[in-house]
Design a protein around this motif. Structure first.
Motif, PDB file in Angstrom:
ATOM      1  N   GLU A   1       0.703  -1.216   0.059  1.00  0.00           N
ATOM      2  CA  GLU A   1       0.110   0.335   0.030  1.00  0.00           C
ATOM      3  C   GLU A   1       0.967   1.844  -0.080  1.00  0.00           C
ATOM      4  OE1 GLU A   1      -3.679  -0.148  -0.486  1.00  0.00           O
ATOM      5  OE2 GLU A   1      -3.217  -1.849  -0.447  1.00  0.00           O
ATOM      6  N   GLU A   2       2.107   0.926   0.288  1.00  0.00           N
ATOM      7  CA  GLU A   2       3.046   2.878   0.134  1.00  0.00           C
ATOM      8  C   GLU A   2       3.602   2.597  -1.032  1.00  0.00           C
ATOM      9  OE1 GLU A   2       5.908   2.720   3.445  1.00  0.00           O
ATOM     10  OE2 GLU A   2       5.001   1.822   4.775  1.00  0.00           O
ATOM     11  N   ARG A   3       3.623   4.001  -1.854  1.00  0.00           N
ATOM     12  CA  ARG A   3       4.068   3.888  -2.486  1.00  0.00           C
ATOM     13  C   ARG A   3       5.635   3.689  -2.867  1.00  0.00           C
ATOM     14  NH1 ARG A   3       4.126   9.926  -4.707  1.00  0.00           N
ATOM     15  NH2 ARG A   3       3.849  10.635  -6.936  1.00  0.00           N
ATOM     16  N   ALA A   4       6.216   3.698  -1.655  1.00  0.00           N
ATOM     17  CA  ALA A   4       7.488   2.983  -2.204  1.00  0.00           C
ATOM     18  C   ALA A   4       7.620   1.745  -2.833  1.00  0.00           C
ATOM     19  CB  ALA A   4       8.648   3.605  -0.623  1.00  0.00           C
ATOM     20  N   TYR A   5       6.584   1.280  -2.365  1.00  0.00           N
ATOM     21  CA  TYR A   5       7.212  -0.498  -2.511  1.00  0.00           C
ATOM     22  C   TYR A   5       7.122  -0.627  -4.117  1.00  0.00           C
ATOM     23  CZ  TYR A   5       6.280  -5.479  -3.173  1.00  0.00           C
ATOM     24  OH  TYR A   5       5.733  -6.895  -3.573  1.00  0.00           O
ATOM     25  N   GLY A   6       6.691   0.242  -4.571  1.00  0.00           N
ATOM     26  CA  GLY A   6       6.639  -0.065  -6.708  1.00  0.00           C
ATOM     27  C   GLY A   6       7.653  -0.398  -7.214  1.00  0.00           C
ATOM     28  N   LEU A   7       9.007   0.524  -6.654  1.00  0.00           N
ATOM     29  CA  LEU A   7       9.808   0.533  -6.572  1.00  0.00           C
ATOM     30  C   LEU A   7      10.535  -0.793  -6.558  1.00  0.00           C
ATOM     31  CD1 LEU A   7      12.308   1.471  -8.813  1.00  0.00           C
ATOM     32  CD2 LEU A   7      13.335   2.248  -6.376  1.00  0.00           C
ATOM     33  N   LEU A   8      10.502  -1.349  -5.529  1.00  0.00           N
ATOM     34  CA  LEU A   8      10.941  -2.771  -5.057  1.00  0.00           C
ATOM     35  C   LEU A   8      10.325  -4.294  -5.798  1.00  0.00           C
ATOM     36  CD1 LEU A   8      12.641  -4.583  -3.411  1.00  0.00           C
ATOM     37  CD2 LEU A   8      10.717  -4.119  -1.519  1.00  0.00           C
ATOM     38  N   ARG A   9       8.595  -3.237  -6.078  1.00  0.00           N
ATOM     39  CA  ARG A   9       8.678  -4.850  -7.065  1.00  0.00           C
ATOM     40  C   ARG A   9       8.359  -4.476  -8.308  1.00  0.00           C
ATOM     41  NH1 ARG A   9       4.161  -4.724 -10.105  1.00  0.00           N
ATOM     42  NH2 ARG A   9       2.354  -6.366 -10.169  1.00  0.00           N
ATOM     43  N   TRP A  10       8.813  -3.856  -8.814  1.00  0.00           N
ATOM     44  CA  TRP A  10       9.035  -3.685 -10.113  1.00  0.00           C
ATOM     45  C   TRP A  10      10.498  -4.447 -10.814  1.00  0.00           C
ATOM     46  CZ3 TRP A  10      13.739  -1.253 -13.133  1.00  0.00           C
ATOM     47  CH2 TRP A  10      12.934  -1.109 -14.551  1.00  0.00           C
ATOM     48  N   LYS A  11      11.981  -4.085  -9.223  1.00  0.00           N
ATOM     49  CA  LYS A  11      12.897  -4.936  -9.643  1.00  0.00           C
ATOM     50  C   LYS A  11      13.101  -6.208  -9.286  1.00  0.00           C
ATOM     51  CE  LYS A  11      15.574  -0.188  -9.007  1.00  0.00           C
ATOM     52  NZ  LYS A  11      16.369   0.200  -8.616  1.00  0.00           N
ATOM     53  N   LEU A  12      11.861  -6.860  -8.357  1.00  0.00           N
ATOM     54  CA  LEU A  12      11.946  -8.421  -7.682  1.00  0.00           C
ATOM     55  C   LEU A  12      11.223  -9.339  -8.474  1.00  0.00           C
ATOM     56  CD1 LEU A  12       9.803  -8.134  -4.260  1.00  0.00           C
ATOM     57  CD2 LEU A  12      12.153  -8.712  -4.472  1.00  0.00           C
ATOM     58  N   GLY A  13      10.545  -8.374  -9.697  1.00  0.00           N
ATOM     59  CA  GLY A  13      10.296  -9.326 -11.103  1.00  0.00           C
ATOM     60  C   GLY A  13      11.306  -9.428 -12.422  1.00  0.00           C
ATOM     61  N   THR A  14      12.777  -9.516 -11.924  1.00  0.00           N
ATOM     62  CA  THR A  14      13.899  -9.211 -12.722  1.00  0.00           C
ATOM     63  C   THR A  14      14.240 -11.144 -12.319  1.00  0.00           C
ATOM     64  OG1 THR A  14      15.896  -8.440 -11.774  1.00  0.00           O
ATOM     65  CG2 THR A  14      14.831  -7.459 -12.950  1.00  0.00           C
ATOM     66  N   GLY A  15      13.520 -10.863 -10.747  1.00  0.00           N
ATOM     67  CA  GLY A  15      14.240 -12.202  -9.849  1.00  0.00           C
ATOM     68  C   GLY A  15      15.618 -12.919 -10.181  1.00  0.00           C
ATOM     69  N   GLY A  16      16.275 -11.515  -9.322  1.00  0.00           N
ATOM     70  CA  GLY A  16      17.380 -11.086  -8.555  1.00  0.00           C
ATOM     71  C   GLY A  16      17.386 -11.596  -6.999  1.00  0.00           C
ATOM     72  N   GLN A  17      17.938 -10.189  -6.044  1.00  0.00           N
ATOM     73  CA  GLN A  17      18.074 -10.339  -4.615  1.00  0.00           C
ATOM     74  C   GLN A  17      18.336  -9.069  -4.486  1.00  0.00           C
ATOM     75  OE1 GLN A  17      21.058 -13.554  -4.352  1.00  0.00           O
ATOM     76  NE2 GLN A  17      22.596 -12.004  -4.868  1.00  0.00           N
TER      77      GLN A  17
END
Length: 401
Positions: A354-370
């Motif tokens: 629900e927090e705006r900042a999470y969007g950036l993390l979510r986008w990068k998580l999609g690459t399957g890294g860490q």
């Protein structure tokens, strides 16, 4: 400001070298510094772009020194190097010393004895305090492990890490024992760090291009296919495209609620300095659709590492997924160049969807890294009570700026 007190980074210092047993430290030339980074010993230490000699030319308002230590630094016998940025405290002849993501040194040394000649040298230079950024990682979280653990109010520190690096924990203990303090405290707060404490890495070593594609989540693969179907074209631009990059960056800052505060002149200086040091070190990737640039991202490579530094995109036609197309091309190019890691730089520690900042993390998580938690930045004053007071005053000064 005395050239003797703050030597130029382009020549060896005439001052007496600092010593600790068999380890001597002195200022070295850019050529000697770069030769060490390119040597097997230097490559093994994995210097980032913020510790390259060229970074001194990017930072306005700072003086710089290039330091090297080892049995005989003057003869090029080195075991470590450091780019030190020095900012003068207004109205004094004292300096704040900053080693962004440095020094480039053997952090596995149980005594970290090479820190002693470094601090001795900086005291003689007139530094009242020093900030460093140790390279060892502290904790890691896999993308697959984090995705199901998001929730209201949750942060990375609430989730058990998939890996804890024993070297990182040991280095933190050694620094505390020597009087260093972690900027922003030892919790999850990052307010005191100039560089991101949490970064996102996509491992490339030992993987094929098909492995990278399979590592993307379904949404990412769908978006890359969508961009391909919509004929989004990805090309490598030039310095002439930096004004358009900065225009898109301003749009991105307004849309996403952040402010980098970097001008066109800054990026022009960065592009010129890094590419003068090594052609192709910094690249500007552009995503075009129907003749219009919709997104632009920068990538930097040093040795066997590549970084996605800054991304910018337009507000319209986002449905054609230009940023996904850019990142997929940059991942492939980093892999083709032989990079071991593709570093997507900073991510927030927020795990609340629900927090705006999470969007950036979510986008990068999609690459399957860490997600990788670094040790963050550490500071200590140098000398007596006067320098301690000046250190506190300087911290307040930087906050006001």
């Amino acid at each position: 400001m005395s050239a003797l007190l703050v030597p130029s980074s382009s020549s060896s210092s005439p001052v007496r070298p600092a010593r600790n047993g068999d380890v001597a430290l002195r200022t070295i030339t850019a050529e000697t510094y770069r030769a060490f980074l390119a040597s097997p010993g230097g490559e093994a230490l994995g210097a980032g772009f913020l510790q390259c000699p060229s970074w001194a030319d990017v930072k306005e308002g700072w003086r710089s020194q290039l330091l090297g230590w080892g049995p005989d630094p003057e003869a090029g016998e080195l075991t470590g190097v450091a780019l030190v940025l020095l900012r003068q405290f207004p109205g004094t002849r004292k300096y704040f010393a900053y080693l962004p993501e440095g020094p480039v040194a053997d952090w596995s040394d149980p005594d970290v004895g090479w820190l002693d000649p470094l601090l001795e040298h900086l005291r003689r230079t007139g530094a009242f305090a020093v900030r460093i950024g140790p390279s060892p990682a502290y904790r890691r979280w896999s993308a697959a492990g984090l995705k199901p653990l998001t929730g209201p109010g949750r942060r990375l520190g609430d989730v058990l890490a998939s890996e804890v690096d024993p070297l990182g924990a040991a280095v933190a203990d050694r620094l505390r024992a020597r009087g260093w303090r972690r900027c922003g405290g030892d919790g999850t707060g990052e307010d005191g760090d100039a560089q991101p404490r949490h970064v996102f890495h996509v491992p490339l070593a030992g993987r094929t291009a098909q492995d990278l594609w399979s590592g993307l989540n379904q949404e990412w693969r769908r978006n890359v296919r969508r961009a391909r179907k919509e004929d989004v074209e990805v090309v490598v631009g030039s310095a002439a495209d930096l004004p358009e990059f900065c225009r898109l960056l301003a749009i991105t800052e307004r849309r996403d609620g952040f402010r980098l505060g970097r001008s066109l002149a800054y990026y022009e200086r960065q592009y010129a300095a890094l590419n003068a040091e090594e052609p192709g070190r910094m690249k500007l990737y552009l995503a075009r659709h129907q003749g219009e640039i919709l997104a632009a991202h920068t990538m930097i490579t040093v040795g066997r590492r590549a970084w996605y530094q800054t991304g910018a995109s337009a507000d319209h036609r986002r449905e054609v997924r230009p940023s996904n197309a850019l990142q997929w091309r940059m991942l492939q190019d980093a892999h083709a160049l032989g990079a071991d890691v593709y570093d997507m730089r900073g991510v927030p520690s927020c795990l609340d969807p629900e927090e705006r900042a999470y969007g950036l993390l979510r986008w990068k998580l999609g690459t399957g890294g860490q997600v990788v938690e670094t040790l963050g930045e550490w500071e200590r004053p140098l000398g007596g009570s006067a320098n301690h007071a000046l250190h506190h005053a300087f911290q307040a000064y930087l906050k006001r700026r």
